[in-house]
Design a protein around this motif. Structure first.
Motif, PDB file in Angstrom:
ATOM      1  N   ALA A 238       0.844  -1.196   0.000  1.00  0.00           N
ATOM      2  CA  ALA A 238       0.000   0.000   0.000  1.00  0.00           C
ATOM      3  C   ALA A 238       0.881   1.248   0.000  1.00  0.00           C
ATOM      4  O   ALA A 238       1.850   1.336   0.765  1.00  0.00           O
ATOM      5  N   PHE A 239       0.506   2.204  -0.848  1.00  0.00           N
ATOM      6  CA  PHE A 239       1.216   3.485  -0.862  1.00  0.00           C
ATOM      7  C   PHE A 239       0.729   4.327   0.301  1.00  0.00           C
ATOM      8  O   PHE A 239      -0.471   4.546   0.478  1.00  0.00           O
ATOM      9  N   ASN A 240       1.674   4.799   1.109  1.00  0.00           N
ATOM     10  CA  ASN A 240       1.363   5.596   2.291  1.00  0.00           C
ATOM     11  C   ASN A 240       1.412   7.070   1.908  1.00  0.00           C
ATOM     12  O   ASN A 240       2.471   7.613   1.611  1.00  0.00           O
ATOM     13  N   ASN A 241       0.249   7.729   1.899  1.00  0.00           N
ATOM     14  CA  ASN A 241       0.188   9.122   1.448  1.00  0.00           C
ATOM     15  C   ASN A 241       1.020  10.056   2.324  1.00  0.00           C
ATOM     16  O   ASN A 241       1.608  11.023   1.831  1.00  0.00           O
ATOM     17  N   SER A 242       1.087   9.770   3.603  1.00  0.00           N
ATOM     18  CA  SER A 242       1.784  10.688   4.507  1.00  0.00           C
ATOM     19  C   SER A 242       3.302  10.583   4.375  1.00  0.00           C
ATOM     20  O   SER A 242       4.012  11.590   4.417  1.00  0.00           O
ATOM     21  N   THR A 243       3.806   9.372   4.207  1.00  0.00           N
ATOM     22  CA  THR A 243       5.261   9.193   4.091  1.00  0.00           C
ATOM     23  C   THR A 243       5.723   9.202   2.642  1.00  0.00           C
ATOM     24  O   THR A 243       6.920   9.310   2.372  1.00  0.00           O
ATOM     25  N   GLN A 244       4.773   9.032   1.709  1.00  0.00           N
ATOM     26  CA  GLN A 244       5.076   8.898   0.278  1.00  0.00           C
ATOM     27  C   GLN A 244       6.016   7.721   0.020  1.00  0.00           C
ATOM     28  O   GLN A 244       6.921   7.783  -0.797  1.00  0.00           O
ATOM     29  N   ARG A 245       5.752   6.644   0.738  1.00  0.00           N
ATOM     30  CA  ARG A 245       6.522   5.414   0.600  1.00  0.00           C
ATOM     31  C   ARG A 245       5.540   4.235   0.569  1.00  0.00           C
ATOM     32  O   ARG A 245       4.350   4.391   0.859  1.00  0.00           O
ATOM     33  N   TRP A 246       6.075   3.071   0.229  1.00  0.00           N
ATOM     34  CA  TRP A 246       5.257   1.867   0.162  1.00  0.00           C
ATOM     35  C   TRP A 246       5.439   1.020   1.417  1.00  0.00           C
ATOM     36  O   TRP A 246       6.568   0.800   1.868  1.00  0.00           O
ATOM     37  N   ASP A 247       4.316   0.558   1.970  1.00  0.00           N
ATOM     38  CA  ASP A 247       4.318  -0.436   3.040  1.00  0.00           C
ATOM     39  C   ASP A 247       4.009  -1.791   2.400  1.00  0.00           C
ATOM     40  O   ASP A 247       2.972  -1.950   1.736  1.00  0.00           O
ATOM     41  N   ILE A 248       4.885  -2.765   2.606  1.00  0.00           N
ATOM     42  CA  ILE A 248       4.799  -4.049   1.900  1.00  0.00           C
ATOM     43  C   ILE A 248       4.800  -5.169   2.925  1.00  0.00           C
ATOM     44  O   ILE A 248       5.708  -5.258   3.767  1.00  0.00           O
ATOM     45  N   ASP A 249       3.782  -6.034   2.877  1.00  0.00           N
ATOM     46  CA  ASP A 249       3.627  -7.120   3.841  1.00  0.00           C
ATOM     47  C   ASP A 249       3.836  -8.474   3.171  1.00  0.00           C
ATOM     48  O   ASP A 249       3.469  -8.680   2.010  1.00  0.00           O
ATOM     49  N   THR A 250       4.387  -9.410   3.951  1.00  0.00           N
ATOM     50  CA  THR A 250       4.556 -10.775   3.450  1.00  0.00           C
ATOM     51  C   THR A 250       3.678 -11.732   4.244  1.00  0.00           C
ATOM     52  O   THR A 250       3.161 -11.396   5.314  1.00  0.00           O
ATOM     53  N   ALA A 251       3.542 -12.942   3.712  1.00  0.00           N
ATOM     54  CA  ALA A 251       2.684 -13.944   4.351  1.00  0.00           C
ATOM     55  C   ALA A 251       3.183 -14.328   5.734  1.00  0.00           C
ATOM     56  O   ALA A 251       2.395 -14.757   6.589  1.00  0.00           O
ATOM     57  N   SER A 252       4.469 -14.162   5.995  1.00  0.00           N
ATOM     58  CA  SER A 252       5.030 -14.525   7.297  1.00  0.00           C
ATOM     59  C   SER A 252       4.836 -13.440   8.340  1.00  0.00           C
ATOM     60  O   SER A 252       5.228 -13.608   9.495  1.00  0.00           O
ATOM     61  N   GLY A 253       4.247 -12.306   7.940  1.00  0.00           N
ATOM     62  CA  GLY A 253       3.990 -11.228   8.883  1.00  0.00           C
ATOM     63  C   GLY A 253       5.038 -10.133   8.892  1.00  0.00           C
ATOM     64  O   GLY A 253       4.931  -9.181   9.669  1.00  0.00           O
ATOM     65  N   GLN A 254       6.044 -10.234   8.018  1.00  0.00           N
ATOM     66  CA  GLN A 254       7.063  -9.191   7.944  1.00  0.00           C
ATOM     67  C   GLN A 254       6.516  -7.982   7.182  1.00  0.00           C
ATOM     68  O   GLN A 254       5.775  -8.128   6.213  1.00  0.00           O
ATOM     69  N   ARG A 255       6.907  -6.788   7.615  1.00  0.00           N
ATOM     70  CA  ARG A 255       6.534  -5.557   6.905  1.00  0.00           C
ATOM     71  C   ARG A 255       7.802  -4.844   6.456  1.00  0.00           C
ATOM     72  O   ARG A 255       8.758  -4.702   7.212  1.00  0.00           O
ATOM     73  N   TYR A 256       7.783  -4.375   5.219  1.00  0.00           N
ATOM     74  CA  TYR A 256       8.898  -3.639   4.636  1.00  0.00           C
ATOM     75  C   TYR A 256       8.409  -2.258   4.228  1.00  0.00           C
ATOM     76  O   TYR A 256       7.238  -2.063   3.884  1.00  0.00           O
ATOM     77  N   ASP A 257       9.343  -1.320   4.268  1.00  0.00           N
ATOM     78  CA  ASP A 257       9.055   0.082   3.972  1.00  0.00           C
ATOM     79  C   ASP A 257      10.029   0.502   2.868  1.00  0.00           C
ATOM     80  O   ASP A 257      11.248   0.365   3.029  1.00  0.00           O
ATOM     81  N   ALA A 258       9.503   0.987   1.738  1.00  0.00           N
ATOM     82  CA  ALA A 258      10.381   1.329   0.621  1.00  0.00           C
ATOM     83  C   ALA A 258       9.854   2.543  -0.125  1.00  0.00           C
ATOM     84  O   ALA A 258       8.636   2.735  -0.240  1.00  0.00           O
ATOM     85  N   ARG A 259      10.775   3.339  -0.652  1.00  0.00           N
ATOM     86  CA  ARG A 259      10.369   4.464  -1.493  1.00  0.00           C
ATOM     87  C   ARG A 259       9.871   3.958  -2.848  1.00  0.00           C
ATOM     88  O   ARG A 259       8.856   4.411  -3.358  1.00  0.00           O
ATOM     89  N   TYR A 260      10.598   3.011  -3.422  1.00  0.00           N
ATOM     90  CA  TYR A 260      10.239   2.470  -4.734  1.00  0.00           C
ATOM     91  C   TYR A 260       9.818   1.016  -4.584  1.00  0.00           C
ATOM     92  O   TYR A 260      10.455   0.238  -3.871  1.00  0.00           O
ATOM     93  N   PHE A 261       8.766   0.659  -5.301  1.00  0.00           N
ATOM     94  CA  PHE A 261       8.227  -0.699  -5.271  1.00  0.00           C
ATOM     95  C   PHE A 261       8.241  -1.214  -6.708  1.00  0.00           C
ATOM     96  O   PHE A 261       7.548  -0.673  -7.576  1.00  0.00           O
ATOM     97  N   VAL A 262       9.059  -2.215  -6.976  1.00  0.00           N
ATOM     98  CA  VAL A 262       9.259  -2.710  -8.336  1.00  0.00           C
ATOM     99  C   VAL A 262       8.811  -4.166  -8.412  1.00  0.00           C
ATOM    100  O   VAL A 262       9.334  -5.024  -7.683  1.00  0.00           O
ATOM    101  N   THR A 263       7.864  -4.447  -9.284  1.00  0.00           N
ATOM    102  CA  THR A 263       7.349  -5.809  -9.419  1.00  0.00           C
ATOM    103  C   THR A 263       8.024  -6.493 -10.600  1.00  0.00           C
ATOM    104  O   THR A 263       7.956  -6.017 -11.725  1.00  0.00           O
TER     105      THR A 263
END
Length: 551
Positions: free
Chosen positions: A129-154
């Motif tokens: 999900a793109f976070n409007n306030s931080t202008q970064r991406w919050d990325i979750d995995t099935a194991s419950g880990q969360r990652y925070d990134a400026r750029y999200f590349v699929t």
């Protein structure tokens, strides 16, 4: 980056992480595109992490380890072009290597470039999900880990969302069910077994021709027959390898500017303008080449003229008749309801001859479809049950869009990419989507991809564009980039105008999303040519990303 483009020390990250899971860029997938994307972004000094659902690298060549899996791009062009040294170090064994060799090659690239340390295996991304306030991406995995990134590349792949739940009742089956894209690492023993296979596309063909001599009985559940081209797959000698390695500078320049990203291109004009003698001569030449040249580099009017397409289709049908001989097999296995080249055209090695074996049976399901899987095997609509011990599903993929719609991706206003694409599949250059800032995509809809392109050519061009764009943003101090709606509208219209002038859009196939119930109909791959697509992308970049807003 060195003059050779290889073995460059990684500089310090330009942004200081807050916690282990804060990155400049998160990349999904450790296949051909993901590995190169990691290499490129890391060379810019960015802190990058690949999240890979599997336990190893390779993407397509990690997951698709079914019997008979192999290239249909020549080994010397299915390559990376950023390092001549690395290109020349690897020795292909044959023209079209099998899956194990390709997986080894991608592991070699990974280790040669020291990429493994920046890959998180067993990390299946479930939400971003793109976070409007931080202008970064919050990325979750099935194991419950969360990652925070400026750029999200699929870099998830064009064909990576398998249609595994193909029929009702699969859980009731008494034996094992294998989807070709989720094949186990341990060999499957077919000796004496009654095996059923559903699907006769490129993958199904490779499986059938490989296991027909191993099984006790093989039942092929056939809905749509396929045109084929016989593969010519010579082994490479040292002399052969020296010859193709000497072509590195030529191929590096040639492939990205051809129609399909291969080392061949349209050279003989329109088929309709040739004499009957010349037509026959060229068709025989292309056929005997044993590559995809007949499909992707013979005559451009094959894709636009029904009369031309029918003439070439009949040439292929006659070649198939000569091998099949049996009129009943010809009726079942030779296509007549669509034209050559409007579906994916597979290369094969003894596929047609497999049906001459007494232990191979065709079960036609076009007019008597599969109703369900039952404990004993497969039940058809008329109630007939075909008993099998092992069931193989070569049922394909939710191509292009499926790998992303299976992740809950949310844009700047919380909009769902899945919901948008369930209404209409749209992208900007196949590289971005309006409403989803700092999201970059490879092998996505409306860009050249598996349908009509040598994948290493297309994916490297897309990765290079993304990397150059991010480099531009970093140097100019921009934090956010987003495609405008107007430019996306332009690209969709441009894509559709080219596509709708061809016969491909008039045929039901996975190219059009026709294999997935309810999927919006649109040609998933750009058909204007690899070289033309590259020029379109370059024009955007040269004009400082005109069509995108930067902030």
């Amino acid at each position: 980056m060195s003059a050779d483009g290889f073995a460059v020390p990684v500089s310090e990250s330009k942004s200081k992480p807050h916690g282990d899971n804060r990155y400049d860029a998160i990349v999904i997938g450790a296949g051909v595109a993901g590995l190169y994307q990691l290499y490129r972004l890391r060379s810019l000094g960015l802190r990058v992490r690949i999240l890979e659902a599997g336990s190893g690298v390779g993407g397509t060549w990690y997951w698709n380890r079914y019997p008979g899996a192999r290239f249909d791009s020549q080994a010397y062009i299915y390559q990376y072009w950023f390092s001549e040294t690395m290109y020349k170090e690897w020795n292909a064994s044959e023209r079209f290597p099998a899956q194990p060799e390709t997986e080894r090659w991608l592991n070699y690239v990974t280790d040669r470039c020291d990429l493994r340390k920046d890959i998180e295996f067993g990390a299946k991304v479930t939400r971003a999900a793109f976070n409007n306030s931080t202008q970064r991406w919050d990325i979750d995995t099935a194991s419950g880990q969360r990652y925070d990134a400026r750029y999200f590349v699929t870099c998830c792949g064009m064909l990576s969302a398998p249609l595994e739940e193909a029929f009702p009742g699969q859980m009731s089956f008494n034996g094992p069910i294998f989807h070709t894209a989720r094949w186990p690492r341990t060999p499957v023993d077919f000796t004496g077994k009654r095996v059923g296979i559903v699907g006769t596309g490129a993958t199904g063909i490779q499986v059938i021709q490989t296991i027909a001599g191993q099984v006790g009985q093989l039942k092929v559940f056939l809905r749509t027959p396929q045109y084929i081209i016989p593969m010519q797959n010579p082994k490479f000698s040292d002399t052969d390898r020296e010859a193709y390695k000497a072509l590195f500078p030529y191929l590096k320049e040639r492939l990205p500017n051809s129609f399909s990203g291969f080392d061949f291109d349209f050279r003989y004009g329109n088929f309709a303008d040739l004499t009957p003698e010349r037509k026959k001569e060229l068709l025989e030449m292309f056929w005997n080449e044993g590559t995809l040249v007949l499909w992707l580099a013979s005559f451009p009017d094959m894709f636009t003229s029904e009369a031309v397409n029918e003439e070439i289709s009949e040439f292929v049908r006659q070649k198939m008749r000569e091998r099949l001989k049996d009129p009943e097999l010809c009726r079942k296995l030779i296509p007549t309801t669509y034209g050559f080249g409007t579906h994916r055209v597979p290369l094969e090695s003894g596929y047609l001859e497999a049906y001459h074996r007494p232990n191979v049976e065709i079960v036609e399901v076009a007019n008597n479809p599969i109703a369900s899987v039952v404990p004993e095997g497969i039940r058809l609509a008329d109630g007939t049950v075909h008993e099998v011990d092992i069931l193989i599903l070569a049922t394909g993929f939710d191509a292009g869009s499926g790998s992303l719609t299976r992740i809950d991706i949310r844009g700047k206003d919380g909009q769902s990419l899945k919901e948008q694409w369930n209404q209409e599949i749209r992208t900007t250059l196949g590289l971005a989507v309006h409403g989803f800032p700092n999201l970059f995509t490879t092998a996505a809809p409306l860009a050249p991809s598996a349908a009509l392109c040598n994948m290493t050519t297309c994916l490297q061009q897309q990765v290079d564009w993304i990397s150059d764009c991010i480099d531009f943003m970093e140097k100019k101090g921009h934090r956010v980039i987003e495609a405008t709606k107007a430019f996306e509208d332009y690209w969709v219209d441009h894509h559709d105008r080219i596509a709708n002038a061809t016969l491909v859009t008039k045929t039901d196939s996975w190219y059009m999303g026709s294999n997935v119930d309810g999927k919006p109909r649109r040609l998933l791959s750009y058909i204007g040519g690899v070289g033309r697509y590259r020029r379109e992308c370059n024009e955007v970049a040269v004009n400082e990303y005109r069509g995108f807003t930067l902030g």
